[in-house]
Design a protein around this motif. Structure first.
Motif, PDB file in Angstrom:
ATOM      1  N   GLN A  86      23.582 -39.523  18.016  1.00  0.00           N
ATOM      2  CA  GLN A  86      23.994 -39.614  16.546  1.00  0.00           C
ATOM      3  C   GLN A  86      23.916 -41.059  16.045  1.00  0.00           C
ATOM      4  N   PRO A  87      23.159 -40.908  14.753  1.00  0.00           N
ATOM      5  CA  PRO A  87      22.903 -42.045  14.084  1.00  0.00           C
ATOM      6  C   PRO A  87      24.070 -42.804  13.352  1.00  0.00           C
ATOM      7  N   ALA A  88      24.091 -43.893  13.404  1.00  0.00           N
ATOM      8  CA  ALA A  88      25.235 -44.817  12.523  1.00  0.00           C
ATOM      9  C   ALA A  88      24.756 -44.830  10.941  1.00  0.00           C
ATOM     10  N   LEU A  89      23.367 -44.751  10.696  1.00  0.00           N
ATOM     11  CA  LEU A  89      22.968 -45.048   9.275  1.00  0.00           C
ATOM     12  C   LEU A  89      21.725 -44.045   9.132  1.00  0.00           C
ATOM     13  N   VAL A  90      21.843 -43.239   8.016  1.00  0.00           N
ATOM     14  CA  VAL A  90      20.661 -42.607   7.694  1.00  0.00           C
ATOM     15  C   VAL A  90      20.213 -43.095   5.976  1.00  0.00           C
ATOM     16  N   ALA A 143      26.916 -43.219   8.056  1.00  0.00           N
ATOM     17  CA  ALA A 143      26.591 -43.275   6.696  1.00  0.00           C
ATOM     18  C   ALA A 143      25.316 -43.163   6.196  1.00  0.00           C
ATOM     19  N   ILE A 144      25.248 -42.321   4.999  1.00  0.00           N
ATOM     20  CA  ILE A 144      24.132 -41.725   4.409  1.00  0.00           C
ATOM     21  C   ILE A 144      24.021 -42.545   3.023  1.00  0.00           C
ATOM     22  N   ALA A 145      22.721 -42.955   2.705  1.00  0.00           N
ATOM     23  CA  ALA A 145      22.477 -43.722   1.283  1.00  0.00           C
ATOM     24  C   ALA A 145      21.085 -43.833   1.352  1.00  0.00           C
ATOM     25  N   GLY A 146      20.783 -43.692  -0.061  1.00  0.00           N
ATOM     26  CA  GLY A 146      19.447 -43.966  -0.463  1.00  0.00           C
ATOM     27  C   GLY A 146      19.358 -43.627  -2.094  1.00  0.00           C
ATOM     28  N   CYS A 147      18.206 -43.215  -2.522  1.00  0.00           N
ATOM     29  CA  CYS A 147      17.866 -43.173  -4.008  1.00  0.00           C
ATOM     30  C   CYS A 147      16.668 -42.324  -4.155  1.00  0.00           C
ATOM     31  N   SER A 148      16.392 -41.787  -5.330  1.00  0.00           N
ATOM     32  CA  SER A 148      15.057 -41.188  -5.769  1.00  0.00           C
ATOM     33  C   SER A 148      14.141 -42.318  -6.126  1.00  0.00           C
ATOM     34  N   THR A 155      15.176 -41.672   7.389  1.00  0.00           N
ATOM     35  CA  THR A 155      14.934 -42.538   8.478  1.00  0.00           C
ATOM     36  C   THR A 155      16.399 -42.592   9.098  1.00  0.00           C
ATOM     37  N   ALA A 156      16.710 -42.277  10.469  1.00  0.00           N
ATOM     38  CA  ALA A 156      17.945 -42.432  11.154  1.00  0.00           C
ATOM     39  C   ALA A 156      18.093 -43.524  12.009  1.00  0.00           C
ATOM     40  N   LEU A 157      19.097 -44.420  12.069  1.00  0.00           N
ATOM     41  CA  LEU A 157      19.148 -45.763  12.840  1.00  0.00           C
ATOM     42  C   LEU A 157      20.399 -45.743  13.639  1.00  0.00           C
ATOM     43  N   LEU A 167      16.720 -50.718  -7.373  1.00  0.00           N
ATOM     44  CA  LEU A 167      17.179 -49.488  -8.179  1.00  0.00           C
ATOM     45  C   LEU A 167      16.102 -48.604  -7.827  1.00  0.00           C
ATOM     46  N   ALA A 168      16.753 -47.136  -8.343  1.00  0.00           N
ATOM     47  CA  ALA A 168      16.240 -46.086  -8.101  1.00  0.00           C
ATOM     48  C   ALA A 168      15.006 -45.789  -9.383  1.00  0.00           C
ATOM     49  N   GLY A 169      14.139 -44.865  -8.801  1.00  0.00           N
ATOM     50  CA  GLY A 169      12.820 -44.537  -9.561  1.00  0.00           C
ATOM     51  C   GLY A 169      13.164 -43.254  -9.924  1.00  0.00           C
ATOM     52  N   ASP A 170      12.184 -42.709 -10.941  1.00  0.00           N
ATOM     53  CA  ASP A 170      11.901 -41.379 -11.298  1.00  0.00           C
ATOM     54  C   ASP A 170      10.590 -41.132 -11.729  1.00  0.00           C
ATOM     55  N   GLU A 171       9.668 -41.618 -10.833  1.00  0.00           N
ATOM     56  CA  GLU A 171       8.147 -41.397 -10.904  1.00  0.00           C
ATOM     57  C   GLU A 171       7.788 -41.960 -12.276  1.00  0.00           C
ATOM     58  N   GLY A 172       8.202 -43.066 -12.865  1.00  0.00           N
ATOM     59  CA  GLY A 172       7.859 -43.766 -14.037  1.00  0.00           C
ATOM     60  C   GLY A 172       8.322 -43.241 -15.296  1.00  0.00           C
ATOM     61  N   ALA A 173       9.331 -42.168 -15.192  1.00  0.00           N
ATOM     62  CA  ALA A 173       9.899 -41.553 -16.398  1.00  0.00           C
ATOM     63  C   ALA A 173      10.876 -42.327 -17.127  1.00  0.00           C
ATOM     64  N   PHE A 174      11.553 -43.086 -16.316  1.00  0.00           N
ATOM     65  CA  PHE A 174      12.523 -43.958 -17.094  1.00  0.00           C
ATOM     66  C   PHE A 174      13.496 -43.173 -18.003  1.00  0.00           C
ATOM     67  N   SER A 175      13.793 -42.083 -17.195  1.00  0.00           N
ATOM     68  CA  SER A 175      14.769 -41.139 -17.851  1.00  0.00           C
ATOM     69  C   SER A 175      16.048 -40.933 -17.037  1.00  0.00           C
ATOM     70  N   ARG A 176      15.600 -40.269 -15.947  1.00  0.00           N
ATOM     71  CA  ARG A 176      16.911 -40.002 -14.888  1.00  0.00           C
ATOM     72  C   ARG A 176      16.665 -40.272 -13.307  1.00  0.00           C
ATOM     73  N   THR A 177      17.618 -40.821 -13.013  1.00  0.00           N
ATOM     74  CA  THR A 177      17.758 -41.463 -11.499  1.00  0.00           C
ATOM     75  C   THR A 177      18.910 -40.934 -10.695  1.00  0.00           C
ATOM     76  N   TRP A 178      18.617 -41.053  -9.550  1.00  0.00           N
ATOM     77  CA  TRP A 178      19.763 -40.610  -8.689  1.00  0.00           C
ATOM     78  C   TRP A 178      19.909 -41.581  -7.439  1.00  0.00           C
ATOM     79  N   THR A 179      21.487 -41.543  -7.011  1.00  0.00           N
ATOM     80  CA  THR A 179      21.560 -42.347  -5.825  1.00  0.00           C
ATOM     81  C   THR A 179      22.191 -41.451  -4.889  1.00  0.00           C
ATOM     82  N   LEU A 180      22.263 -41.911  -3.669  1.00  0.00           N
ATOM     83  CA  LEU A 180      22.870 -40.978  -2.495  1.00  0.00           C
ATOM     84  C   LEU A 180      24.033 -42.018  -1.606  1.00  0.00           C
ATOM     85  N   GLY A 181      25.177 -41.357  -1.580  1.00  0.00           N
ATOM     86  CA  GLY A 181      26.183 -42.262  -0.896  1.00  0.00           C
ATOM     87  C   GLY A 181      27.297 -41.403  -0.329  1.00  0.00           C
TER      88      GLY A 181
END
Length: 381
Positions: A26-30, A56-61, A79-81, A152-166
């Motif tokens: 079981q990972p502590a961090l994903v 704990a799950i974290a990340g972004c687009s 990636t699971a740690l 800071l999250a990206g959106d494939e260069g569109a600079f319009s909408r980005t997302w985080t995961l937490g």
């Protein structure tokens, strides 16, 4: 510390099966870095939460993904740690608007708490944010001794909408932070650009936080367009190829770079990823592929100076989308340069971002960077 990694494709035909392979032990961090299409899928966050109920799950687009296999586009690196001794907690706060950036940083740091805290990673939205104010707010609470890295999250260069995961799942508003604790935790970092300044130094004669209105008394947008020439037709995206160097009072390069997130035609201003100083000096920059690859190698060497010889661990690579645009189909070169320095024991994960967060040097306060390769190293002694 055990690190496991998989790459998800856009079609969710076997997400459950692939993620199950990372759940034992079981990972502590994903950590999750994926293309915007994943975050637009309403099933994505729930699938991850079911797969890793105790983590704990974290990340972004992203504007491109990085793994041990190299650089990718349109996929998701998970990636699971599992730690032997260290612990990690995840917290989040919503960003109301750009003006809320410093206060959001203070809220986030307060949620982490200071007891036994060794290091922090943060993932913020990539548009409508003042990244340097966010970092300053966190430092207000944590002080200068706790290293803060992330991006800071990206959106494939569109600079319009980005997302985080937490902790609250997928969000367009949340800023997410990870707090690491444990005496055996090894947390290293390195950050370097590889860009070269050109043209004259210009004085900031009017600005408001991260909004640059005038240089040498003239519209900042007008000056920028004049220097870009034909590239000006592609603004704001083409601005990634020509960031600003922040200069000191003696007009020497400080190591900090600011890139453009947007333009305001009506006011003739540039919206930068982080704050600039009124009365300070800026200078345009450009880069070659070789200089950027050398910069990535320098960042990896900085990690080694902090942590010693290469060993088993996770290297989190956050590189700016502007670097990706310059390197084109040679983006693997900078990842390979990092891998060659850190050695075979290093697992690589990361993304191309709208901004990078790291101290410039060990023991030096954390800053928002643009156009750098920033590396965070996690392992246990």
């Amino acid at each position: 510390m055990l690190t496991l990694q998989t790459t998800l494709k856009k079609t969710p035909c076997d997400w459950e099966g692939q993620l199950a392979a990372l759940a034992t032990p079981q990972p502590a961090l994903v950590l999750v870095f994926g293309a915007p299409a994943f975050f637009r899928n309403p099933a994505f966050g729930a699938t991850l939460a079911r797969a890793f109920p105790g983590a704990a799950i974290a990340g972004c687009s992203t504007a491109g993904e990085i793994s041990t296999a190299g650089t990718q586009e349109g996929n998701c690196i998970v990636t699971a740690l599992s730690f032997d001794h260290a612990t990690v907690s995840a917290v989040a706060t919503d960003l109301a608007d750009m003006a809320d950036s410093r206060a959001a940083g203070r809220r986030l740091a307060s949620l982490l708490g200071g007891n036994g805290l060794r290091a922090v990673m943060v993932f913020g939205q990539g548009v409508r944010i003042n990244g340097s104010a966010l970092v300053d707010g966190m430092t207000d609470i944590l002080g200068g001794d706790i290293p803060i890295t992330g991006g800071l999250a990206g959106d494939e260069g569109a600079f319009s909408r980005t997302w985080t995961l937490g902790p609250g799942g997928v969000s367009e508003r949340a800023i997410v932070a990870l707090g690491f604790r444990g005496e055996r935790l090894e947390f290293g970092h390195g950050s370097f650009g590889g860009w070269s300044p050109f043209g004259p130094a210009r004085r900031v004669t009017r600005c408001d936080g991260n909004i640059l209105h005038e240089l040498d008394g003239e519209s900042a947008l007008a000056i920028y367009r004049r220097y870009l020439g034909d590239f000006a037709e592609g603004l704001p995206a083409s601005g990634l190829l020509f960031p600003f160097a922040i200069l000191g009072e003696d007009q020497a390069v400080t190591g900090l770079i600011r890139t453009i997130l947007g333009i305001d035609e009506a006011s003739g201003s540039l919206i930068l990823a982080g704050e600039i100083e009124p009365g300070g000096y800026l200078r345009l920059m450009h880069a070659s592929i070789d200089s950027l690859v050398n910069g990535a190698e320098t960042a990896a060497e900085s990690v080694l100076r902090m942590c010693g010889e290469p060993s088993a661990g996770l290297a989190i690579l956050i590189s700016c989308i502007g670097r990706k645009l310059v390197m084109g189909d040679r983006t693997d070169d900078e990842v390979e340069a990092v891998a060659s320095v850190l050695g075979r024991g290093a697992t690589l994960a990361g993304f191309y971002s709208n901004g990078e967060i790291s101290p410039l040097l060990p023991g030096v306060g954390c800053k928002l960077h643009n156009q750098t390769m920033t590396i965070t190293w996690l392992s246990e002694r």
